[in-house]
Write a protein that holds these residues in place. Sequence first.
Motif, short mmCIF file in Angstrom:
data_model
loop_
_atom_site.label_atom_id
_atom_site.label_comp_id
_atom_site.label_asym_id
_atom_site.label_seq_id
_atom_site.Cartn_x
_atom_site.Cartn_y
_atom_site.Cartn_z
N SER A 41 55.37 -18.13 70.48
CA SER A 41 54.28 -18.17 69.71
C SER A 41 53.56 -19.39 69.54
CB SER A 41 54.90 -17.83 68.24
OG SER A 41 55.84 -18.54 67.63
N GLU A 42 52.40 -19.50 68.91
CA GLU A 42 51.68 -20.73 69.14
C GLU A 42 50.74 -21.26 67.79
OE1 GLU A 42 50.36 -20.45 73.83
OE2 GLU A 42 48.93 -20.74 72.46
N LEU A 43 50.96 -22.14 67.37
CA LEU A 43 50.24 -22.97 66.21
C LEU A 43 49.12 -23.75 66.73
CD1 LEU A 43 50.22 -23.04 62.92
CD2 LEU A 43 51.56 -25.15 63.37
N HIS A 44 47.83 -23.39 66.47
CA HIS A 44 46.68 -24.31 66.61
C HIS A 44 46.03 -24.89 65.56
CE1 HIS A 44 45.76 -21.59 70.58
NE2 HIS A 44 47.37 -22.06 70.52
N VAL A 45 45.40 -26.16 65.61
CA VAL A 45 44.81 -26.90 64.62
C VAL A 45 43.41 -27.56 65.05
CG1 VAL A 45 44.70 -28.79 62.67
CG2 VAL A 45 46.92 -27.49 63.38
N GLY A 46 42.38 -26.96 64.71
CA GLY A 46 40.98 -27.67 65.13
C GLY A 46 40.03 -26.62 65.00
N TYR A 86 33.87 -19.60 66.76
CA TYR A 86 34.88 -20.58 66.89
C TYR A 86 34.43 -21.53 65.47
CZ TYR A 86 35.84 -19.83 71.69
OH TYR A 86 36.25 -19.48 73.01
N ASP A 87 35.66 -21.75 64.46
CA ASP A 87 35.61 -22.41 63.41
C ASP A 87 36.63 -23.59 63.05
OD1 ASP A 87 33.15 -21.18 62.45
OD2 ASP A 87 34.34 -19.17 61.85
N LEU A 88 36.63 -24.20 62.25
CA LEU A 88 37.66 -25.42 62.17
C LEU A 88 38.68 -24.77 60.98
CD1 LEU A 88 38.52 -28.44 62.44
CD2 LEU A 88 37.05 -28.70 60.21
N GLY A 89 39.98 -24.81 61.54
CA GLY A 89 41.02 -24.46 60.89
C GLY A 89 42.27 -24.41 61.44
N VAL A 90 43.12 -23.79 60.97
CA VAL A 90 44.52 -23.41 61.48
C VAL A 90 44.78 -22.05 62.05
CG1 VAL A 90 47.05 -23.71 60.98
CG2 VAL A 90 45.40 -25.30 59.86
N THR A 91 45.25 -21.64 62.88
CA THR A 91 45.57 -20.25 63.51
C THR A 91 47.20 -20.21 64.26
OG1 THR A 91 44.78 -20.91 65.78
CG2 THR A 91 43.08 -20.08 64.38
N PRO A 128 54.80 -6.02 72.93
CA PRO A 128 53.99 -4.59 72.50
C PRO A 128 53.35 -4.93 71.02
CG PRO A 128 56.51 -4.34 73.20
CD PRO A 128 56.19 -5.75 72.88
N PHE A 129 53.89 -5.63 70.33
CA PHE A 129 53.08 -5.73 69.06
C PHE A 129 52.79 -7.38 68.86
CE2 PHE A 129 53.25 -6.96 64.44
CZ PHE A 129 52.06 -6.40 64.22
N GLN A 130 51.60 -7.55 68.52
CA GLN A 130 51.12 -9.15 68.41
C GLN A 130 50.27 -9.28 67.23
OE1 GLN A 130 49.25 -10.56 71.97
NE2 GLN A 130 50.87 -9.55 73.36
N TRP A 131 50.33 -10.38 66.68
CA TRP A 131 49.49 -10.49 65.16
C TRP A 131 49.13 -11.99 65.42
CZ3 TRP A 131 51.27 -13.94 61.69
CH2 TRP A 131 52.39 -14.27 61.71
N GLN A 132 47.77 -12.29 64.87
CA GLN A 132 47.36 -13.67 64.63
C GLN A 132 46.75 -13.72 63.46
OE1 GLN A 132 45.48 -11.41 67.52
NE2 GLN A 132 47.08 -12.02 68.55
N LEU A 133 46.83 -14.97 62.61
CA LEU A 133 46.53 -15.44 61.33
C LEU A 133 45.91 -16.47 61.49
CD1 LEU A 133 46.53 -14.28 58.48
CD2 LEU A 133 48.52 -15.70 58.23
N GLY A 134 44.31 -16.72 60.69
CA GLY A 134 43.91 -17.92 61.03
C GLY A 134 43.06 -17.96 59.59
N PHE A 135 43.08 -19.28 59.09
CA PHE A 135 42.52 -19.75 57.92
C PHE A 135 41.57 -20.81 58.23
CE2 PHE A 135 42.29 -22.77 54.18
CZ PHE A 135 41.33 -21.82 53.44
N PHE A 136 40.20 -20.87 58.04
CA PHE A 136 39.10 -21.80 58.43
C PHE A 136 38.49 -22.27 57.08
CE2 PHE A 136 39.93 -18.62 61.48
CZ PHE A 136 40.05 -19.29 62.81
#
Length: 396
Positions: free
Chosen positions: A104-109, A139-144, A151-159
């Motif tokens: 899993s991955e955490l991105h900032v920017g 693309y927006d500035l935030g955390v994802t 088989p099941f994937q999910w993403q969450l982002g706050f911008f």
Amino acid sequence: MKTIQCLCCAALVASTAAQAQEEASSPLKVGGAIRFNYVHKSWQDDKPRGFFGLDTARLDVKYDDGQVIGSAQYRYNRFPTGQGGYWQHFLHHGWAGVRFADKSELHVGVDRNPFGLSPFASNNFYESIAFYAGFEDKYDLGVTYASAPGPFQWQLGFFPRDGGSYGGGDNTAGASNRYSYNIVPDDPEQGYGTGQSDRERNTLIGRAAWQFGSAAKHEAGVSALVGDIRNGAGQDSRRRAFALHYKGTYGPVGVMLEALRYNYRTRHTATQTYGGLDPNSFVMMGAFGYPYPVAAKGDIYIANVSYDLPWKVGPFNGFKVYNDWSMLKKRVGGYRDSTQNVTGMSFAAGKWFFYADFMLGKHHPYMSPDFGGLASTSAQHQGHTRRINLQAGYYF
């Protein structure tokens, strides 16, 4: 002497191989692209033979050591007179992050919005009508956060903010010098002079997708978005969107489907309009130098089909033919619907990549003369118009 020469050659080969291996295993990659377009517009009488020019020059930087990861891209555009005769530059995206043990991955920017068909809702260069309404390749500035592959994937982002605006020529609108289409303040000279000063803030996006079938060749998913619209007068309002999508492969055939509904609740004053329109029936969205009005409520439908051809013609390979159709059905103001259809082919040759697209549009800012057509429409432009786009890009 021959023995010494052989030893020297072996040492040289070993050194070169070691250097190549070191470069291949380096976590830092630097690349880029330069792209050129030929364009013909059926409504552009002053350019009956179309025009040719530079589209984009860009620089890409990626880092991945297995745990620490990052990616950034900066672009420069200079368009010929047939495309507005202007230049601009902007950050496409730029983020840093970490990959956890479960992948899993955490991105900032400044990062991609995890919404709808991903990474694109289209096969062609000009993408779908969702792109011009701010719901594709954005693309927006935030955390994802992206869950582990499976088989099941999910993403969450706050911008908290959008991706920002950058630089451009005097004939561009400053707030619209950006890549992603956001709600932006109107411009008195290069826009519509409405005085609207909205901005996107505090956007929360969630996306879930289920992959199934042999080798996970099918994906069905759902996305949801909520956020604020800050109008500059201390009266925030809300916006929301919801989407269902499917994509799958059937041998050489690819299919993409998406249905999307959005609703922007604006708080504009009676004077923040143009042409006598209801000031709360549209918002101003901008990118690539200019803002235009978009209906405040609408449904977007996307249906794409593609076919991979097993051709190899000289240095050319990777042939794909496609037809991408999308429509914006407006649910406010009695506005007429906008449509976009792109029939084309893409292929490659080494580091070169090519598009050949034939586009039909109606009430569309880039495929018709009706630049405000994603909201109200002009009575002068009721028929479909055509645009041809031929692109060659060198990627390094």
